[in-house]
Design a protein around this motif. Sequence first.
Motif, PDB file in Angstrom:
ATOM      1  N   VAL A   1       0.829  -1.200   0.000  1.00 19.13           N
ATOM      2  CA  VAL A   1       0.000   0.000   0.000  1.00 19.13           C
ATOM      3  C   VAL A   1       0.865   1.252   0.000  1.00 19.13           C
ATOM      4  O   VAL A   1       0.613   2.205  -0.728  1.00 19.13           O
ATOM      5  N   ASP A   2       1.927   1.272   0.818  1.00 19.24           N
ATOM      6  CA  ASP A   2       2.792   2.442   0.908  1.00 19.24           C
ATOM      7  C   ASP A   2       4.102   2.028   1.562  1.00 19.24           C
ATOM      8  O   ASP A   2       4.170   1.031   2.298  1.00 19.24           O
ATOM      9  N   SER A   3       5.156   2.812   1.287  1.00 11.67           N
ATOM     10  CA  SER A   3       6.456   2.513   1.896  1.00 11.67           C
ATOM     11  C   SER A   3       7.332   3.747   1.873  1.00 11.67           C
ATOM     12  O   SER A   3       7.113   4.677   1.086  1.00 11.67           O
ATOM     13  N   TYR A   4       8.323   3.771   2.764  1.00 16.58           N
ATOM     14  CA  TYR A   4       9.353   4.813   2.746  1.00 16.58           C
ATOM     15  C   TYR A   4      10.644   4.204   3.259  1.00 16.58           C
ATOM     16  O   TYR A   4      10.658   3.474   4.257  1.00 16.58           O
ATOM     17  N   ALA A   5      11.754   4.500   2.582  1.00 16.92           N
ATOM     18  CA  ALA A   5      13.063   3.987   2.973  1.00 16.92           C
ATOM     19  C   ALA A   5      14.007   5.156   3.217  1.00 16.92           C
ATOM     20  O   ALA A   5      13.909   6.205   2.571  1.00 16.92           O
TER      21      ALA A   5
ATOM     22  N   GLY B   1       8.790  12.985   7.518  1.00 20.12           N
ATOM     23  CA  GLY B   1       7.356  13.166   7.381  1.00 20.12           C
ATOM     24  C   GLY B   1       6.981  13.694   6.022  1.00 20.12           C
ATOM     25  O   GLY B   1       7.807  14.298   5.316  1.00 20.12           O
ATOM     26  N   ARG B   2       5.731  13.463   5.639  1.00 19.90           N
ATOM     27  CA  ARG B   2       5.234  13.974   4.361  1.00 19.90           C
ATOM     28  C   ARG B   2       4.974  15.476   4.474  1.00 19.90           C
ATOM     29  O   ARG B   2       4.345  15.940   5.427  1.00 19.90           O
TER      30      ARG B   2
ATOM     31  N   PHE C   1       8.300  12.643   1.337  1.00 19.46           N
ATOM     32  CA  PHE C   1       8.945  12.589   2.641  1.00 19.46           C
ATOM     33  C   PHE C   1      10.167  13.506   2.681  1.00 19.46           C
ATOM     34  O   PHE C   1      10.900  13.664   1.700  1.00 19.46           O
ATOM     35  N   GLY C   2      10.403  14.095   3.844  1.00 18.38           N
ATOM     36  CA  GLY C   2      11.579  14.918   4.085  1.00 18.38           C
ATOM     37  C   GLY C   2      11.755  15.102   5.577  1.00 18.38           C
ATOM     38  O   GLY C   2      10.949  14.642   6.395  1.00 18.38           O
ATOM     39  N   ASP C   3      12.845  15.791   5.960  1.00 21.49           N
ATOM     40  CA  ASP C   3      13.064  16.101   7.369  1.00 21.49           C
ATOM     41  C   ASP C   3      12.008  17.086   7.847  1.00 21.49           C
ATOM     42  O   ASP C   3      11.741  18.100   7.197  1.00 21.49           O
TER      43      ASP C   3
ATOM     44  N   LEU D   1       5.025  19.224  10.886  1.00 18.71           N
ATOM     45  CA  LEU D   1       5.649  20.545  10.795  1.00 18.71           C
ATOM     46  C   LEU D   1       6.762  20.446   9.771  1.00 18.71           C
ATOM     47  O   LEU D   1       7.770  19.772   9.990  1.00 18.71           O
ATOM     48  N   CYS D   2       6.569  21.117   8.646  1.00 17.52           N
ATOM     49  CA  CYS D   2       7.504  21.003   7.535  1.00 17.52           C
ATOM     50  C   CYS D   2       8.570  22.088   7.613  1.00 17.52           C
ATOM     51  O   CYS D   2       8.430  23.076   8.343  1.00 17.52           O
TER      52      CYS D   2
END
Length: 841
Positions: free
Chosen positions: A485-489, A499-500, A508-510, A521-522
């Motif tokens: 369904v979804d993934s992040y590495a 976080g998105r 995704f990023g810091d 909080l981006c």
Amino acid sequence: MKKYINRTLPLFLLSAAAMAQTVTLVQDGAAFTNGMAPGSVFVVRGTGLSPAGFVAANAPAYPTTLNNVKVTLTAVDGGAVVTALMAHAYNIGGVNQLAAVLPSGAAVGLYDLRVQNGTTTSPAFRTSVVARKPGIVTASSDGTGPAQATLDGKLILQRTSNVGQLGEFTTRSAHPGERVDLWGTGLGADLASDTGGTSGDQTAVGVIRVLVNGAEVTPLYAGRAQGFPGLDQIAFTLPAATATNCAVLIQVRAGVVFSNPVTIATSADDACPATETIRINEVESNGGTPGDWVELYNPGPAAVTLTGWGFKDNDDTHAMYVLPTTVVPAGGYKMLDEADFGFGLGAADSARLFRPDGTLADSYSWTAHANTTYGRCPNSSGALTTTTSSTKAAANDCGIPVRINEVESNGGTPGDWVELINNGSATLDLSGFAFRDNDDTHNYVLPTGSTLAPGAYLMLEEATFGFGLGAADSARLYDTTGVAVDSYAWTAHAANTYGRCPNGSGNFGDTSASTKSASNLCEGQVVTTYAAWPGGTAIQTADNTAVFGGNLSGLAYEGTGSSAVIWGARNGPGAIFRLVPNGSLWVPDAANGWGTAKLLRYPDGTGDPDAEGVTFAGTGSGAGLFVSTERNNAANSLSKNAILRFDPAAAGTTLTATHEWNLTADLPVVGPNLGIEGITWIPDSFLVSKGFIDEAKGRAYNPADYANHGTGIFFVGVEANGNIYGYALDQAGTNFTRIATISTGYTGVMDLAFDRELNDLWAVCDDTCQGRSAVLRVESGKFTVARRFERPTGMPNLNNEGFTFAPVSQCNGTTRPVFWADDAETDGHAIRTGTLNCSVP
């Protein structure tokens, strides 16, 4: 009509099936997709299911056995066996299909379906029963293309000629304003229908709507057709604004479940114009990259040249954005960006696309921002709905709307964790979904009952899934069938978390800070801290039960002691309450017509102002009450942001405004229910003493610049953006000048209150910000946020839209009374009271 239906109903519907001595497919009898609803027609396909030939039963007496064939469904959880009602059995030329009606008493769940043909029974075929699964019958008998819709005894087909003939039926296109009847199955159980009756209109109980090119229409009737078990009839009036072409997109919605998309032909004179293939395909209304945008798509087989086409939102005062000459290839996209069309899209707004001749080609309206975007699902052909993620200039993401949203891999509180978010518009059942890191042997299965509400977060904690996340690792989510369904590495721990950005839908990023179970909080966003409420923790109700009838909004405290008054603004119907103390409670003043409330009217004596906030200038209300409004309830689809002045000493139970300052054109475009909320007044003397900057003049504020404005400035708060705007009002007329624009950092401001003794400007948010508040003070000539506070711990997270406090002279020791107004009137009470410190917070 019965003759027509009787001839076509058995054709629910025939097509070749894969050759096998068993059941190969079970689908609904209209859209031809897997699964069915109680009381609906379904089809079974396979081989060896019935004797050769075609036998059809006569409605409404469908038998349980037809030509020695019976269909049974056994509930997987051990429930009773359900025997279907047989409509036909077809076995000719290698095509073997059964049509039947599932009894309305069948429970929702998984079933094993078996076909008994004489003395033999087929192996079980697993299928599902859901509460509602609308499907529309089409002319092609495969669930796609033009609908078998009827109009005045005529069959509506997709036609480019004036009229035609289908058997004894004359065909023509539908005219806007005419009644159209769709025919299908799957609206849900109706016990009366199983024997040929009907329980009547199911529109309300089934939340049934017809979508015409994405615009929702409430049916005139949606329910069973008398005399035909399983057959649904959905009658609606074709909107007058419907675009006329040979393929107007139609869908039926039952709750959150959509039918197959079909088309009907429409025209003004029986000759439908050629189909426009350009469609609004996706909409971003909440600040995308780099701003709001609308995506157009060409689903046709050939390129389309757009010359002179126009775009608007729901505000006709906005100039039409005329598209430059653009060629959109077949299957291609064209982006309309906020920077191009020159206005933002609100939380309640529309996207409208016009042909060069000014006729409407396509449109979509919404009442709240999507968590992601609104997009057609399936891409290009389906109805617009909340997407799983934003896909600008690409095919819409219509998958399972759960996403990995934030990851803590370096020891959070109390350990590593992964945050899931539901970007969809319906609650998701994640029971049986699996979470893994980059090691397939680490496999955590979410337990039964794992649900996720729209826009909500679900935390997967290290203590629960049983393994830590490494510096170089992955977070992976799988559905119950093992499909990813979804993934992040990542290859190293984040400084805070990954976080998105934007929250829920971006890459995704810091992040700027860890925001477990909250919006990310981006980078570049301000990290805010909230102090405890500067007063007591205890909260109690301060009104009798059911006094206001809901919708109590802004508050303003005037006077002291037993002569004190709390003015309350109610937004619907628009009214002002004059409340006086009665022991520990505040009750409507029984004198001078204030016994319930005084209804409000515009200066011409008409309308129903949506009263959101109330304040007074100078030393008291004797100089008038000033009410902030965001629309006229008598025309509630339109924004009308205004300040109205009323004389509270006027006789009678209705107050007509003495003045109106319509601020709509000066403020950002917002939805009709997202405009001005709070209002307060700040004296000139304070502003001058602090060197307040007048933005209109570009220098220090000078009261002499504004004739007839009185002795102070009115400040209003806007719900849609959380900004505060300051205005000098010409009280001899209707003119005004904006002298300040102030950001609070909140998503919305619901009330304002200026402390005339401690010189603090309070801005209060409602339950969308967890009831938090901010104090603003003038620094370097401008109001800025000085402190932020949580709500008192004893206050539930209510829809508090009103806020006021007693003066310092009312202090009892170190605290004074403070009041909130709950628009929802929870538990029958709208006003709650606590305490606020008497010193500067």
